[in-house]
Design an enzyme around this catalytic site. Sequence first.
Site, short mmCIF file in Angstrom:
data_model
loop_
_atom_site.label_atom_id
_atom_site.label_comp_id
_atom_site.label_asym_id
_atom_site.label_seq_id
_atom_site.Cartn_x
_atom_site.Cartn_y
_atom_site.Cartn_z
N ASP A 1 -6.99 -1.26 -4.65
CA ASP A 1 -8.05 -0.87 -3.72
C ASP A 1 -8.92 0.23 -4.32
OD1 ASP A 1 -6.86 -2.59 -1.85
OD2 ASP A 1 -5.72 -0.97 -0.91
N ASP B 1 0.86 -1.18 0.00
CA ASP B 1 0.00 0.00 0.00
C ASP B 1 0.90 1.23 0.00
OD1 ASP B 1 -2.43 -1.38 0.07
OD2 ASP B 1 -2.47 -1.44 2.25
#
Length: 165
Positions: A131, A113
């Site tokens: 995401d 991330d």
Amino acid sequence: MVYYIIAFIVFLLDQGSKYLISTKLEIGEEIPVIGNFFLITSSRNTGAAFSILEDKRWFFVVITIIVVIAIIWYMQKVLKTSQRKLLPLGLCLVLGGAIGNFLDRALTGEVVDFLQLNFGSYTFPIFNIADSCIVIGVALIILDSLFDMKQESLNNKSHEGNEEV
């Protein structure tokens, strides 16, 4: 076929960006993009959204395989039986994002991330391109469902008006 190409592009963008982050930045390293509001921050997540169910790697692998198969099956059904555009677009975004995060989990047990947003003192959980595409895809699926419900409602009212004549 175009929807599968879009899913593949999402997958490539996701994996390419994660590769750059994981090879060029140390975990925790930050690069301000827009002051303190938007930063590139190298992070790893062993869970799902907001780090829930951390360290449940095989659970996510199995669930993702089921979800990917279901999306492909449903997308084929929609493409054969409907002229709708938002639904297959939403499904292909979810598909590309799911496969991107799936590959990370299957190979390393964690997802890279790196997109961080700060709203004053609140820091939104760090996320990635996969995401983002999953969230946008789900929003398009919901929007398509709302349009479909509205169209059905209009069709039902039209049929009711014809029956009264």
